[in-house]
Structures are given as C-alpha cells and as structure tokens.
Design an enzyme around this catalytic site. Structure first.
Site, PDB file in Angstrom:
ATOM      1  N   HIS A  76      13.810  -0.808  -5.881  1.00  0.00           N
ATOM      2  CA  HIS A  76      13.029  -1.115  -7.080  1.00  0.00           C
ATOM      3  C   HIS A  76      12.944   0.139  -7.943  1.00  0.00           C
ATOM      4  CE1 HIS A  76      10.632  -4.863  -5.556  1.00  0.00           C
ATOM      5  NE2 HIS A  76      11.927  -4.957  -5.335  1.00  0.00           N
ATOM      6  N   TYR A 205       0.422  -4.309  -9.518  1.00  0.00           N
ATOM      7  CA  TYR A 205      -0.923  -3.862  -9.153  1.00  0.00           C
ATOM      8  C   TYR A 205      -1.850  -4.373 -10.251  1.00  0.00           C
ATOM      9  CZ  TYR A 205       0.847  -0.637  -5.620  1.00  0.00           C
ATOM     10  OH  TYR A 205       1.435  -0.103  -4.505  1.00  0.00           O
ATOM     11  N   PRO A 297      -4.171   1.441   1.575  1.00  0.00           N
ATOM     12  CA  PRO A 297      -2.785   1.037   1.301  1.00  0.00           C
ATOM     13  C   PRO A 297      -2.418   1.008  -0.186  1.00  0.00           C
ATOM     14  CG  PRO A 297      -4.096  -0.843   2.059  1.00  0.00           C
ATOM     15  CD  PRO A 297      -4.955   0.360   2.192  1.00  0.00           C
ATOM     16  N   LYS A 301       1.286   4.725   0.948  1.00  0.00           N
ATOM     17  CA  LYS A 301       1.643   6.057   1.452  1.00  0.00           C
ATOM     18  C   LYS A 301       1.608   6.208   2.983  1.00  0.00           C
ATOM     19  CE  LYS A 301       2.509   8.044  -2.377  1.00  0.00           C
ATOM     20  NZ  LYS A 301       3.866   7.605  -2.683  1.00  0.00           N
ATOM     21  N   TYR A 389       4.112   8.146  -6.922  1.00  0.00           N
ATOM     22  CA  TYR A 389       4.415   6.880  -6.261  1.00  0.00           C
ATOM     23  C   TYR A 389       5.759   6.944  -5.530  1.00  0.00           C
ATOM     24  CZ  TYR A 389       4.023   1.960  -5.200  1.00  0.00           C
ATOM     25  OH  TYR A 389       3.893   0.775  -4.520  1.00  0.00           O
TER      26      TYR A 389
END
Ligand code: FAD
Length: 394
Positions: A76, A205, A297, A301, A389
C-alpha cells in the site's frame, strides 16, 4: 522432540519476536530453543497485526521468510484519514519513497514456524511453568515442564524474554532495577474479521462524532474492521448488525455507501495501552517485543517494534557468541528503546487525535479538528505522519 540440556540462547515465547530471533540465530549458526506456553494451533490462529513497515519487510526477506509475503502480501502506498465527512489520502510513496505491506501476523508466524521446522530448530509448545534463573550471574538456566509433565532444565549463555506483555520474563527483573511507564486509555477496540471485500483499497482511519473506526483488510475478500467502544462492553452486546451500522455511521458518506457487510468470522475486544519497561536488559536476560513494551494498535507499531528489537538483539547475540564483542549487548537496551519511544509517541499522538475520550471537552474536540485540518493542508505535517507510519529507520 528431544530438548537439549544446554544451548547458547533460550528464547521464552513463540510469538513473532521469539520465532524471528530463533530464525536469525539459526541462519548465523547459533543454536537456540524456543519455549512457548500455548499450542501451535493457538499461536497460529491469533488474529492480530496486519500492517508491516518497510523495515520489517526487509528484515523478513533477509531472514529468508519473505517469499510468500512478497507473493501474497499487498503493498500500500498510503492510507486515508477521514474526518468531517471527507477522506484525506496520505501518499506515503510520494512523501517518503516508502510503502507498507499488508500481510497478517498469523501468516508471518506460519512462515517462521515453517522455516524453523525445516531447519530443525527446537520449538517446544505447551511449555508450562517456564522460569529463567540466575540471569544476573554468568550461568543462567531456564526450567519448564513439558506437555507430558516432565520437568526440564536448559543451561545457556543468554535468555531472550520474548513472551509478550503477560509473560514471565519481565517479572524476574527486580523492581529496584526496572522502571515502567504506562498510559491506559479509557476505551477499547471491537474488531471483526469478515469475508467481504474491503471498503477501500487502502486503510481508512476514521475520526467521527460517534468515535473512532478503522477499516483494514487482509486480502481482496477478507476485511478487518474496528470500532472504538467502551472498555467494559461485552462481545455479545455487539451482534453483527449493530457493529455494521455503527461502523457505517462513523465513515464518510462516500465510503459508507461502498461498505459491503456479511457475517463476522472472528470478533474480539482489545484494550488500548502504552507501556514501556526500562531497561530491556537484566544481566543475561534481554526483553524484546511486547515483553518490554506495548503500544495501542492505532499506529500499527507493535509487531514492527518486535521486529526492530530482534534486528538489534540478534546481531548483538551473534556477535557476542561468535567470539566478537559484547558491545552490541551492552548497547541493546538503549538502542532499542530510542526507537521504541518514538513509536510510543506516534501511537499515543494518533490515538489522541482520532478517538473520542469520555472526559473530552469542546475545546479538546476543536483541537482535534484543527490538527486534522492542518494535516490536510500541510505537506510538511503529512510528511511527518507518513515518515512515522512507514517506520523510522533501524
Ligand atoms: C487486536 C490486535 C491488533 C494488533 N494490530 C497490530 C498492527 O496492526 N500492527 C502491529 O504492528 N501490531 C499490532 N498488534 C500488536 C502485535 O500483535 C504485537 O505487538 C505482537 O504480537 C508482539 O509480538 P511478540 O512476539 O513480542 O509478543 P506476542 O505475540 O504476545 O508473543 C508472545 C508469546 O509468548 C508466549 N508466552 C507468554 N507467556 C509465556 C510463558 N510464561 N512461557 C512461555 N511462553 C509464553 C505467548 O503465548 C505468545 O505466543 C495488535 C495486537 C492486537 C491484540
């Protein structure tokens, strides 16, 4: 399976951290034994992480366990944040030149077990009463009872505590030596797995008036969705219909219209916590992964930190055991924690940005909205988000 009386390294815990350490040691010719409390079927059926940083991908490839991941995983190039009924796409590849890989922790674990079995590494399942002894001295050993009730003692040079947040390893470090830092969040995540096409090509998100939601996936016909919920909610308070309507209500209209629903095939409730134990070493005992630190979560990570810890620890153990220097072992805790704390910060920041807190005041909500709006309008802010990220360097 016969258990050796002595090996250079005893690894407690057969999750991703312990299995990867055993694999990296085996590739370097260092013998180890893995002691796992659960059955193998249990370990392989736990649905957990699904997002791999690029550094993790590279470590798995270097451990020769990346072939299936490269065939079946999904690269992604970004994620989307949703708020105020809009979707903001953050382009990781464009901003950082790096991407993430969607490949389930369950699959990583299967690949590691297969590689260890093929190489003949001893992994003892259903090991009970595992206990490290004398780790402060020069001659540590580990005792346990096997599935047939037989007691064992394995002498070793080093013990790796890879037994997760509820493991035994951290508990043998005296409280005068260990320092812990903790933040418990006042909500949990209710997660489901469903054999439906994911609502989006990449993760979403979602910040919403009803609370946070995450749209994730494992593959083209397997979706993983989460909604923020009260910590004391019971699973049976969340029949599938309620879950789907809550998820739909938290997504922007455009995404909600595309949501395909179906029966859940797994449902779980996860509490959210940030936790760090310092140092990650006591004598000849080294903590790695969730045994030493836990993150919510939100930033994806946890598994990735387990891999970066093991990347440092494996190199240090190999160096020390092959007659080189013990400097790597001496520096392990500081090195690993420097990276861990940055991921703790990022996960905490993203958790605070995206969730509704029970004691949240209108001012706090305005700050969240301002921060999301800043992120939407600032390439610099997006770059910082993207850099964290996709994962900071090792
Ligand atoms: C619902 C959920 C979603 C998550 N999503 C993500 C995500 O998207 N991305 C991400 O990076 N992370 C995620 N995580 C976190 C990630 O799963 C963990 O950080 C990761 O499993 C840590 O690996 P580990 O090997 O350190 O610990 P664990 O996976 O916990 O493994 C520890 C092992 O030790 C064993 N053990 C425990 N005690 C003993 C004992 N006394 N003796 C012997 N063995 C013992 C346990 O059975 C277990 O197999 C998620 C976690 C959960 C629960």
């Amino acid at each position: 399976m016969s258990v050796p009386a002595r090996v250079p390294v005893v690894i407690i815990g057969g999750g991703p951290a312990g299995l990867l350490l055993a694999r990296l040691l085996q590739l370097a010719g260092v013998e180890s034994v893995v002691l796992e409390r659960q059955t193998r079927a249990h370990v392989m059926s736990r649905v957990r992480a699904g997002v791999l940083e690029w550094g993790t991908v590279e470590v798995l490839r270097s451990a020769s366990v990346g072939d299936r991941m490269d065939r079946e995983g999904f690269v992604h190039d970004g994620v989307s944040l949703s708020f105020a009924d809009r979707l903001l796409h953050v382009d990781f590849a464009g901003l950082t030149g790096r991407s993430i890989m969607v490949y389930g922790q369950t699959e990583v674990t299967k690949d590691l077990y297969a590689a260890l079995d093929e190489a003949g590494v001893v992994v003892v399942d259903r090991a009970a009463d595992v206990l490290p002894h004398d780790v402060a001295g020069d001659a540590p050993f580990v005792t346990f009872v096997d599935a047939d009730g037989a007691a064992h003692r394995i002498d070793c040079a080093y013990v790796a505590g890879c037994d997760g947040f509820h493991g035994v390893s951290r508990t043998v470090i005296p409280s005068a030596v260990a320092r812990t830092y903790e933040r418990v969040y006042p909500f949990g995540w209710l997660g489901i797995l469903s054999e439906t096409p994911p609502v989006n090509d990449e993760l979403i998100y979602a910040h919403s008036a009803r609370g946070f939601a995450l749209c994730s996936m494992r593959h083209a016909l397997l979706s993983r969705y989460y909604v923020q919920c009260p910590l004391d909610d019971a699973l049976d308070a969340w029949p599938d219909d309620r879950f789907w309507s809550e998820l739909r209500a938290r997504l922007p209209t455009e995404a909600a219209a595309r949501l395909v629903t179906g029966p859940s095939i797994e449902k779980s409730l996860t509490p959210l916590r940030s936790f760090v134990a310092e140092p990650l070493r006591f004598g000849r005992l080294f903590l790695a992964g969730d045994a030493g630190h836990v993150v919510p979560p939100t930033g994806a990570k946890g598994l990735n930190l387990a891999v970066s810890d093991i990347h440092y620890l494996a190199a240090a153990l190999i160096d020390a055991l092959s007659g080189g220097s013990t400097t790597g072992l001496d520096e392990y805790s500081d090195r690993a924690l420097a990276r861990v704390w940055k991921a703790v910060r990022f996960s905490w920041w993203l958790t605070r940005l995206m969730h509704r807190f029970p004691d949240q005041e209108p001012f706090d909500l305005k700050i969240q909205e301002a921060e999301l709006s800043y992120l939407a309008g600032s390439p610099a802010a997006q770059q910082s988000f993207a850099e964290n990220y996709v994962g900071l360097g090792f």
